[in-house]
Design a protein around this motif. Structure first.
Motif, short mmCIF file in Angstrom:
data_model
loop_
_atom_site.label_atom_id
_atom_site.label_comp_id
_atom_site.label_asym_id
_atom_site.label_seq_id
_atom_site.Cartn_x
_atom_site.Cartn_y
_atom_site.Cartn_z
N ASN A 116 1.53 -0.43 15.24
CA ASN A 116 3.59 0.03 14.19
C ASN A 116 2.66 -0.66 12.89
OD1 ASN A 116 6.22 1.34 14.89
ND2 ASN A 116 4.95 1.06 17.40
N ARG A 117 2.20 -0.97 12.57
CA ARG A 117 2.14 -2.08 11.77
C ARG A 117 1.80 -1.45 10.04
NH1 ARG A 117 -2.90 -0.08 12.80
NH2 ARG A 117 -4.19 0.80 11.06
N HIS A 118 2.54 -0.08 9.58
CA HIS A 118 2.43 -0.18 8.39
C HIS A 118 4.14 -0.32 8.60
CE1 HIS A 118 -1.89 1.03 7.99
NE2 HIS A 118 -1.71 1.95 8.53
N CYS A 119 4.73 -0.11 9.10
CA CYS A 119 6.59 -0.19 9.13
C CYS A 119 6.72 -1.20 9.76
CB CYS A 119 6.69 0.93 10.40
SG CYS A 119 6.67 2.66 9.89
N LEU A 120 5.73 -2.07 10.43
CA LEU A 120 6.44 -3.58 10.01
C LEU A 120 6.48 -3.81 8.58
CD1 LEU A 120 4.77 -5.04 14.02
CD2 LEU A 120 7.20 -4.70 13.07
N GLU A 121 5.29 -4.00 8.05
CA GLU A 121 5.56 -4.47 6.52
C GLU A 121 7.04 -4.88 6.01
OE1 GLU A 121 2.63 -2.70 4.02
OE2 GLU A 121 3.21 -3.19 2.06
N GLY A 122 6.95 -5.94 5.99
CA GLY A 122 8.33 -6.60 5.52
C GLY A 122 9.61 -6.69 5.83
N ARG A 123 8.99 -6.53 7.82
CA ARG A 123 10.75 -6.08 7.88
C ARG A 123 11.21 -7.56 8.75
NH1 ARG A 123 12.29 -1.07 9.51
NH2 ARG A 123 11.21 0.22 8.15
N VAL A 124 11.49 -7.62 9.75
CA VAL A 124 12.15 -9.00 10.08
C VAL A 124 11.80 -8.77 11.25
CG1 VAL A 124 14.15 -11.07 9.83
CG2 VAL A 124 13.28 -10.31 7.80
N VAL A 125 11.18 -9.54 12.04
CA VAL A 125 10.91 -9.63 13.39
C VAL A 125 11.56 -10.60 14.34
CG1 VAL A 125 9.52 -9.13 15.57
CG2 VAL A 125 9.31 -8.03 13.08
N MET A 126 12.65 -10.26 16.11
CA MET A 126 12.41 -11.68 16.18
C MET A 126 11.99 -11.06 17.93
SD MET A 126 15.97 -12.67 18.78
CE MET A 126 17.42 -12.20 17.48
N ASP A 127 11.69 -12.64 18.36
CA ASP A 127 10.15 -12.41 19.20
C ASP A 127 11.60 -13.71 20.50
OD1 ASP A 127 6.76 -13.60 20.64
OD2 ASP A 127 9.10 -12.59 21.44
N LEU A 128 12.12 -12.37 21.66
CA LEU A 128 13.78 -13.65 21.76
C LEU A 128 11.92 -13.94 23.52
CD1 LEU A 128 16.01 -14.52 23.24
CD2 LEU A 128 16.78 -12.43 23.05
N GLY A 129 12.15 -15.20 23.43
CA GLY A 129 11.33 -15.94 24.72
C GLY A 129 9.94 -15.52 24.57
N CYS A 130 9.56 -16.19 23.18
CA CYS A 130 8.36 -15.98 22.73
C CYS A 130 7.73 -16.71 23.95
CB CYS A 130 8.42 -16.55 21.52
SG CYS A 130 7.97 -18.00 20.84
N GLY A 131 7.94 -18.09 24.67
CA GLY A 131 6.95 -18.19 25.56
C GLY A 131 5.60 -19.43 24.26
N THR A 132 4.75 -18.85 24.59
CA THR A 132 3.37 -19.17 23.60
C THR A 132 3.05 -18.90 22.58
OG1 THR A 132 1.85 -18.01 24.55
CG2 THR A 132 1.92 -20.01 25.72
N GLY A 133 4.15 -17.37 22.24
CA GLY A 133 4.45 -17.05 21.35
C GLY A 133 3.25 -15.89 20.56
N ILE A 134 2.15 -15.66 21.71
CA ILE A 134 1.52 -14.52 21.41
C ILE A 134 2.50 -13.45 20.76
CG2 ILE A 134 2.66 -13.80 23.90
CD1 ILE A 134 -1.16 -13.98 22.74
N ILE A 135 3.36 -12.56 21.33
CA ILE A 135 2.83 -11.55 20.60
C ILE A 135 3.96 -12.07 18.99
CG2 ILE A 135 5.23 -9.28 20.05
CD1 ILE A 135 5.78 -10.10 23.32
N SER A 136 5.03 -12.81 18.92
CA SER A 136 5.06 -12.92 16.85
C SER A 136 3.64 -13.61 16.37
CB SER A 136 5.45 -14.48 17.18
OG SER A 136 6.86 -14.43 18.12
N LEU A 137 2.75 -13.41 17.30
CA LEU A 137 0.96 -13.83 16.44
C LEU A 137 0.45 -12.82 16.18
CD1 LEU A 137 -0.26 -17.53 18.63
CD2 LEU A 137 1.02 -17.24 16.10
N PHE A 138 0.90 -11.91 17.15
CA PHE A 138 0.32 -10.47 16.74
C PHE A 138 0.83 -10.02 15.51
CE2 PHE A 138 -2.09 -10.93 20.44
CZ PHE A 138 -2.08 -10.05 21.65
N CYS A 139 2.44 -10.33 15.48
CA CYS A 139 2.99 -9.70 14.26
C CYS A 139 1.98 -9.77 13.32
CB CYS A 139 4.70 -9.77 14.74
SG CYS A 139 4.93 -9.01 16.09
N ALA A 140 2.26 -11.28 13.12
CA ALA A 140 1.72 -12.28 12.12
C ALA A 140 -0.06 -11.98 11.81
CB ALA A 140 1.64 -13.77 12.23
#
Ligand SMILES: N=C(N)NC/C=C/[C@H]1O[C@@H](n2cnc3c(N)ncnc32)[C@H](O)[C@@H]1O
Length: 417
Positions: A116-140
Motif C-alpha cells: 500500500n506504499r503508493h496510497c500511504l504517500e502523504g497520509r497520517v498513520v497511527m500505530d496503536l500499541g506500537c511496542g518497539t515501533g516495528i510497524i511504524s518503522l516499516f511505514c517510514a
C-alpha cells in the motif's frame, strides 16, 4: 441471633459474584475447596448459611461462608483492567522478542505497508500499541507517509523513541507514551494500524482501546488495519494431550493413581490451553468461522456478548477430544482494487506465536465419518475483570449410524476469571 440477621441480609442483597478469603481454609472433605487469605472466590450458590458452593481457578467446592467477605470495595473495581500488570509485562523485552520473532505475523504487517506504499504517500498513520515501533518503522522506511503517531503505554516507549532515531525515522515517526484513551494527538489519522489480537482473538480485550481510538482519531472514511477479524473453530482430536494429562494417572510406575483422574480433569481441562500446537491431521472436519468482526462498524458494547453458530461434518472417524480455536485478520487495500491480505493463525497456515487454543471436553467422544456436530459458541466478557471472558460451547452430535440417537454437550471455559 446477630449472625442469623447478617445471613438474612446477605441473602436479600444482590448475590455479589466475587468474594475474598479473609482467612486460610484447608478442606477436610473432597467436596470442599481450600483457599488462602486474599484469594478471589466466585460464589455460585449459597447452599446453606454455613457452606457456599464456590469456584477458585476453575476448581469447585464448598467453602465456609464465615471465611470470606464480599469483594465490592473500590480498589477491587479499579483493578478491573489490571493495567499495572498488563503494561508492566509489555515493558520488558520478552513479549516483544516473541512477537518480533513471529515471522508470519511481522511479515504480514510489512507486506501490508509495502503493497500500500503508493496510497500511504502523504497520509497520517497511527500505530496503536506500537511496542518497539516495528510497524511504524516499516511505514517510514517502505512508504512515504506525512506522519506516523506511534502510541505505546508501556515503558517500552522510551526505547522506541531511541529506535526511531537510530533508524533515521524521527522526521516522520513521533512516539506518544501513554494509554491512547488519555492521549492528545496532533490530529486525526487516515489509517489506524494495530496488532491487538490476543489468544482466541479477544483475550486481553485490547480491541476496546482500538475501537475507542477509531471513534476518536480515525478520519471519516479512514482505514482500520486489520479491517476485519474472524474466530475459527474445529472439532479435533488431542490424543497426546489426553494421554499426558489423564491417562498418565492410570498406572504411573506400576501404581494405581486412577482416583486422581477426576481432579486432573478439573485442573487441566477447566480452562482453555493457550499456545497449543495442532497438527492439520488432528482436525476431524473442515474448520468454520464462528465469529466475524468488521473493524469499521463493530461497537464497544458488542464486545460484551458475541455469539456464533457452527455445523461440522465429520470427514474422518476419530476421537473428539475437544475444539481448537484460532483467529485470522484481513487487511483491505487502501485502493479498492488492491488485494486483501490476511494473517491466518490456524493449523493449515504457518505457525505463529499464538499457535492455537485447545478447549478439552470432560470426556472424549468417538465420532464416525459422516456424523454431524452442530451448535453455538458464546464469548461472554467478564463484567468485573475487563480483560477476561468466558467461552461457552453447546453442541449436538447426530450420528449417521443410527439417525435418532443424538448426543448433546456443553462446557464453559473461563479465560481466566
Ligand atoms: N497482540 C497482543 N497479544 N497484544 C497486543 C499488543 C499490545 C501492545 O500494545 C500496548 N497497548 C495495549 N493497550 C494499549 C493502550 N490502550 N494504549 C497504548 N498502548 C497500548 C501494550 O503495551 C503492548 O505494547
Amino acid at each position: 441471633v446477630i449472625m442469623e440477621e447478617v445471613d438474612e441480609d446477605l441473602k436479600k442483597c444482590q448475590p455479589v459474584e466475587d468474594f475474598v478469603g479473609v482467612a486460610d481454609f484447608c478442606a477436610t472433605e473432597d467436596n470442599q475447596l481450600s483457599f488462602t487469605t486474599g484469594d478471589r472466590l466466585r460464589v455460585h450458590d449459597r447452599t446453606s448459611p454455613e457452606w457456599w458452593w464456590a469456584e477458585l481457578y476453575g476448581l469447585f467446592g464448598y467453602v465456609p461462608s464465615s471465611y470470606v467477605r464480599p469483594c465490592i470495595d473500590e480498589e477491587d473495581v479499579d483493578d478491573a483492567w489490571q493495567d499495572e500488570e498488563y503494561f508492566g509485562s509489555y515493558g520488558s523485552l520478552k513479549l516483544h522478542l516473541e512477537m518480533l520473532s513471529d515471522k508470519p505475523r511481522t511479515e504480514t504487517y510489512r507486506e501490508v505497508v509495502l503493497s500500500n506504499r503508493h496510497c500511504l504517500e502523504g497520509r497520517v498513520v497511527m500505530d496503536l500499541g506500537c511496542g518497539t515501533g516495528i510497524i511504524s518503522l516499516f511505514c517510514a522506511r517502505l512508504a512515504e507517509p506525512a506522519a506516523v503517531y506511534a502510541v505505546e503505554a508501556s515503558p517500552m516507549a522510551d526505547q522506541t523513541r531511541e529506535l526511531v532515531t537510530r533508524n533515521g525515522c524521527q522526521s516522520v515517526v513521533s512516539v506518544f507514551k501513554g494509554r491512547v484513551e488519555e492521549l492528545a494527538l496532533p490530529g486525526k489519522v487516515d489509517v489506524l494500524v494495530s496488532e491487538w489480537m490476543g489468544n482466541c482473538l479477544l483475550f486481553e480485550f485490547m480491541v476496546e482501546s482500538v475501537l475507542l481510538a477509531r471513534d476518536r482519531w480515525l478520519k471519516e472514511g479512514g482505514m482500520m488495519w486489520p479491517s476485519s477479524a474472524a474466530l475459527s473453530l474445529v472439532p479435533c482430536q488431542a490424543e497426546e494431550e489426553y494421554r499426558r494429562k489423564i491417562v498418565f494417572w492410570e498406572k504411573p510406575y506400576g501404581l494405581d493413581f486412577s482416583c486422581l483422574k477426576s481432579l486432573a480433569q478439573k485442573e487441566f481441562f477447566s480452562k482453555p490451553k493457550f499456545s497449543h500446537e495442532m497438527k492439520p491431521e488432528d482436525c476431524l472436519s473442515a474448520p468454520c468461522d464462528v465469529l466475524t468482526l468488521d473493524m469499521h462498524s463493530l461497537q464497544i458494547p458488542d464486545l460484551e456478548k458475541l455469539k456464533g453458530e457452527f455445523c461440522f461434518r465429520v470427514e474422518k472417524s476419530g476421537t473428539f477430544h475437544g475444539f481448537a480455536a484460532w483467529f485470522s485478520v484481513q487487511f483491505q487495500s487502501l485502493d479498492e482494487v488492491g488485494p486483501t491480505l490476511e494473517l491466518n493463525t490456524g493449523p493449515h497456515h504457518p505457525l505463529t506465536h499464538w499457535k492455537q487454543t485447545l478447549l478439552m471436553l470432560d470426556s472424549p467422544v468417538f465420532l464416525h465419518q459422516g456424523d454431524s456436530l452442530s451448535g453455538m459458541i458464546l464469548l461472554h466478557r467478564n463484567p468485573v475483570w475487563r480483560r477476561h471472558m468466558t467461552l461457552s460451547l453447546h453442541w449436538t452430535i447426530r450420528s449417521t449410524q443410527d439417525s435418532e440417537a443424538c448426543k448433546t454437550g456443553q462446557k464453559s471455559f473461563p479465560m481466566w476469571r
